[in-house]
Design a protein around this motif. Sequence first.
Motif, PDB file in Angstrom:
ATOM      1  N   GLY A   1       0.770  -1.242   0.000  1.00  0.00           N
ATOM      2  CA  GLY A   1       0.000   0.000   0.000  1.00  0.00           C
ATOM      3  C   GLY A   1       0.793   1.280   0.000  1.00  0.00           C
ATOM      4  N   VAL A   2       2.114   1.219  -0.184  1.00  0.00           N
ATOM      5  CA  VAL A   2       2.939   2.424  -0.191  1.00  0.00           C
ATOM      6  C   VAL A   2       3.085   2.947  -1.624  1.00  0.00           C
ATOM      7  CG1 VAL A   2       5.200   3.409   0.366  1.00  0.00           C
ATOM      8  CG2 VAL A   2       4.201   1.634   1.833  1.00  0.00           C
ATOM      9  N   THR A   3       2.841   4.242  -1.811  1.00  0.00           N
ATOM     10  CA  THR A   3       3.007   4.884  -3.110  1.00  0.00           C
ATOM     11  C   THR A   3       4.355   5.608  -3.143  1.00  0.00           C
ATOM     12  OG1 THR A   3       0.626   5.212  -3.364  1.00  0.00           O
ATOM     13  CG2 THR A   3       2.062   6.605  -4.697  1.00  0.00           C
ATOM     14  N   PHE A   4       5.135   5.374  -4.182  1.00  0.00           N
ATOM     15  CA  PHE A   4       6.467   5.965  -4.302  1.00  0.00           C
ATOM     16  C   PHE A   4       6.475   7.100  -5.324  1.00  0.00           C
ATOM     17  CE2 PHE A   4       7.280   1.868  -2.484  1.00  0.00           C
ATOM     18  CZ  PHE A   4       8.420   2.002  -1.722  1.00  0.00           C
ATOM     19  N   LEU A   5       7.227   8.151  -5.004  1.00  0.00           N
ATOM     20  CA  LEU A   5       7.505   9.233  -5.944  1.00  0.00           C
ATOM     21  C   LEU A   5       8.989   9.574  -5.846  1.00  0.00           C
ATOM     22  CD1 LEU A   5       4.608  11.858  -5.626  1.00  0.00           C
ATOM     23  CD2 LEU A   5       5.138  10.422  -7.598  1.00  0.00           C
ATOM     24  N   ALA A   6       9.622   9.792  -6.986  1.00  0.00           N
ATOM     25  CA  ALA A   6      11.034  10.178  -7.005  1.00  0.00           C
ATOM     26  C   ALA A   6      11.156  11.594  -7.542  1.00  0.00           C
ATOM     27  CB  ALA A   6      11.834   9.215  -7.876  1.00  0.00           C
ATOM     28  N   ALA A   7      11.719  12.493  -6.726  1.00  0.00           N
ATOM     29  CA  ALA A   7      11.994  13.860  -7.164  1.00  0.00           C
ATOM     30  C   ALA A   7      13.469  13.944  -7.528  1.00  0.00           C
ATOM     31  CB  ALA A   7      11.652  14.847  -6.044  1.00  0.00           C
ATOM     32  N   ALA A   8      13.747  13.991  -8.814  1.00  0.00           N
ATOM     33  CA  ALA A   8      15.123  13.953  -9.313  1.00  0.00           C
ATOM     34  C   ALA A   8      15.635  15.367  -9.542  1.00  0.00           C
ATOM     35  CB  ALA A   8      15.186  13.156 -10.609  1.00  0.00           C
ATOM     36  N   ILE A   9      16.731  15.729  -8.864  1.00  0.00           N
ATOM     37  CA  ILE A   9      17.238  17.097  -8.965  1.00  0.00           C
ATOM     38  C   ILE A   9      18.679  17.138  -9.473  1.00  0.00           C
ATOM     39  CG2 ILE A   9      15.717  17.942  -7.133  1.00  0.00           C
ATOM     40  CD1 ILE A   9      18.026  17.809  -5.197  1.00  0.00           C
TER      41      ILE A   9
ATOM     42  N   GLY B   1      10.205   4.347 -12.721  1.00  0.00           N
ATOM     43  CA  GLY B   1       9.128   4.318 -13.703  1.00  0.00           C
ATOM     44  C   GLY B   1       8.564   5.710 -13.924  1.00  0.00           C
ATOM     45  N   ASN B   2       8.124   5.996 -15.124  1.00  0.00           N
ATOM     46  CA  ASN B   2       7.642   7.337 -15.473  1.00  0.00           C
ATOM     47  C   ASN B   2       6.491   7.795 -14.592  1.00  0.00           C
ATOM     48  OD1 ASN B   2       9.510   7.729 -17.552  1.00  0.00           O
ATOM     49  ND2 ASN B   2       8.200   6.710 -19.062  1.00  0.00           N
ATOM     50  N   GLU B   3       5.632   6.856 -14.184  1.00  0.00           N
ATOM     51  CA  GLU B   3       4.459   7.227 -13.394  1.00  0.00           C
ATOM     52  C   GLU B   3       4.825   7.621 -11.963  1.00  0.00           C
ATOM     53  OE1 GLU B   3       5.138   2.849 -12.726  1.00  0.00           O
ATOM     54  OE2 GLU B   3       5.273   4.277 -14.392  1.00  0.00           O
ATOM     55  N   ARG B   4       6.039   7.331 -11.538  1.00  0.00           N
ATOM     56  CA  ARG B   4       6.479   7.669 -10.174  1.00  0.00           C
ATOM     57  C   ARG B   4       7.580   8.722 -10.196  1.00  0.00           C
ATOM     58  NH1 ARG B   4       7.535   2.186 -10.471  1.00  0.00           N
ATOM     59  NH2 ARG B   4       5.824   0.783  -9.883  1.00  0.00           N
ATOM     60  N   PHE B   5       7.809   9.342 -11.314  1.00  0.00           N
ATOM     61  CA  PHE B   5       8.973  10.205 -11.502  1.00  0.00           C
ATOM     62  C   PHE B   5       8.561  11.673 -11.603  1.00  0.00           C
ATOM     63  CE2 PHE B   5      11.968  12.286 -14.508  1.00  0.00           C
ATOM     64  CZ  PHE B   5      13.115  12.225 -13.730  1.00  0.00           C
ATOM     65  N   LEU B   6       9.257  12.534 -10.850  1.00  0.00           N
ATOM     66  CA  LEU B   6       9.012  13.974 -10.871  1.00  0.00           C
ATOM     67  C   LEU B   6      10.322  14.664 -11.249  1.00  0.00           C
ATOM     68  CD1 LEU B   6       6.823  16.110 -10.224  1.00  0.00           C
ATOM     69  CD2 LEU B   6       7.717  16.167  -7.889  1.00  0.00           C
ATOM     70  N   ASP B   7      10.371  15.236 -12.445  1.00  0.00           N
ATOM     71  CA  ASP B   7      11.583  15.880 -12.958  1.00  0.00           C
ATOM     72  C   ASP B   7      11.641  17.318 -12.436  1.00  0.00           C
ATOM     73  OD1 ASP B   7      13.701  16.934 -14.320  1.00  0.00           O
ATOM     74  OD2 ASP B   7      13.026  16.341 -16.315  1.00  0.00           O
ATOM     75  N   ILE B   8      12.636  17.603 -11.605  1.00  0.00           N
ATOM     76  CA  ILE B   8      12.787  18.948 -11.050  1.00  0.00           C
ATOM     77  C   ILE B   8      13.908  19.655 -11.809  1.00  0.00           C
ATOM     78  CG2 ILE B   8      13.141  20.315  -8.976  1.00  0.00           C
ATOM     79  CD1 ILE B   8      10.636  18.595  -8.915  1.00  0.00           C
ATOM     80  N   THR B   9      13.560  20.303 -12.895  1.00  0.00           N
ATOM     81  CA  THR B   9      14.545  21.039 -13.676  1.00  0.00           C
ATOM     82  C   THR B   9      14.831  22.389 -13.047  1.00  0.00           C
ATOM     83  OG1 THR B   9      13.791  19.930 -15.690  1.00  0.00           O
ATOM     84  CG2 THR B   9      15.084  21.947 -15.963  1.00  0.00           C
ATOM     85  N   ASN B  10      13.775  23.061 -12.590  1.00  0.00           N
ATOM     86  CA  ASN B  10      13.910  24.380 -11.973  1.00  0.00           C
ATOM     87  C   ASN B  10      13.918  24.218 -10.451  1.00  0.00           C
ATOM     88  OD1 ASN B  10      13.578  27.005 -10.961  1.00  0.00           O
ATOM     89  ND2 ASN B  10      12.384  27.651 -12.743  1.00  0.00           N
ATOM     90  N   LEU B  11      15.093  24.335  -9.837  1.00  0.00           N
ATOM     91  CA  LEU B  11      15.208  24.140  -8.395  1.00  0.00           C
ATOM     92  C   LEU B  11      14.452  25.205  -7.604  1.00  0.00           C
ATOM     93  CD1 LEU B  11      18.958  23.098  -7.969  1.00  0.00           C
ATOM     94  CD2 LEU B  11      16.934  21.639  -8.045  1.00  0.00           C
TER      95      LEU B  11
END
Length: 339
Positions: free
Chosen positions: A294-302, A314-324
């Motif tokens: 039941g744990v939802t994962f998100l990755a904030a890549a900086i 995976g794309n559905e769990r990925f957050l692209d942080i281009t602008n810090l």
Amino acid sequence: MKKSANSDESSSRVSDDSTHMERAGLGEEGSPNYHQANPESLSEEAKQKERDFRKKLNRDAREVISDSIHKKVKLIVHRPDYDEENQQEYVRLCQGLMPIVQEIARKTLPYLEHEISSDFARNRYYGSKFQADSVAYRDYKYFAKKRPPTESPSLVVGLRVDESASMSAYGRLEAAKRAVIAVYEYCQLCHIPILIYGDTADVSRLEQMSIFAYADFDKADANDRFRLMRIHARSNNRDGMALRIIAERLAASHQKTKLLISISDGQPKAMDDYTGSYAVTDMKQTIQEYERKGVTFLAAAIGQDKDVISEIYGNERFLDITNLHEFPAKLVRMIARYL
């Protein structure tokens, strides 16, 4: 930290244990004003409770990894202290952040109020509210009865911060700190249980994995906000082990939605051989195992390894942080979506 007499119900909830510090309100820019707190003024009883809690965190973390590939890794869980310099840094980094966080919280709170408010169960033979539109059915179920309020909120958040050495480059460390502050204060305003851990690997041969427990929902403390300023760029990173420890804590919580966000600037790499496909496989298996719980994962890549991080999570769990600069607000808005 005591709530001021003229504060409203949307003010941040804080621990009763922190009576040595009071929140006086918000400054002109929405930044928090605090009376000075001295960690050295803690009583011996409070210090002993802190030591006992740290021992429990170490014991629980070692139990989590006891049947994993990390079972032989020497682990220490730290509970960082804070000082006046950390308080000053916290206030500085808050500048300009709090109005954004408060605005997002202001828009969120009505949804939470709806979630916790009592509604009515219709079609009852008796109750406290008459439903005129039910008379047409002629089944005598003309009344509605109040349901008890649901628990508020049904979300728990775990924030994992990669403290590898590369976080010191290109302003990533300060961006991560600001994002962590934003998430912490948002969760306080919305009464969301929050767990914030940092981690690094290979500090020494006797400490191959280091976990830093900055904020923990099992021992909420208003001064945790100052502990967050102890986040630093240190050494290597053993991501799968950190994710496993935090995910286990979330999986055991009673909230319906369990969100784990990893802030990282690079792919896993630790001695002796925790790198490449071996480390990636471990991370993927950990994510799959705890998603079933039941744990939802998100990755904030900086950082520079965004493609690798995207492939791992995976794309559905990925957050692209281009602008810090936009990172804190973007992360808080992402959490708000899960409420």
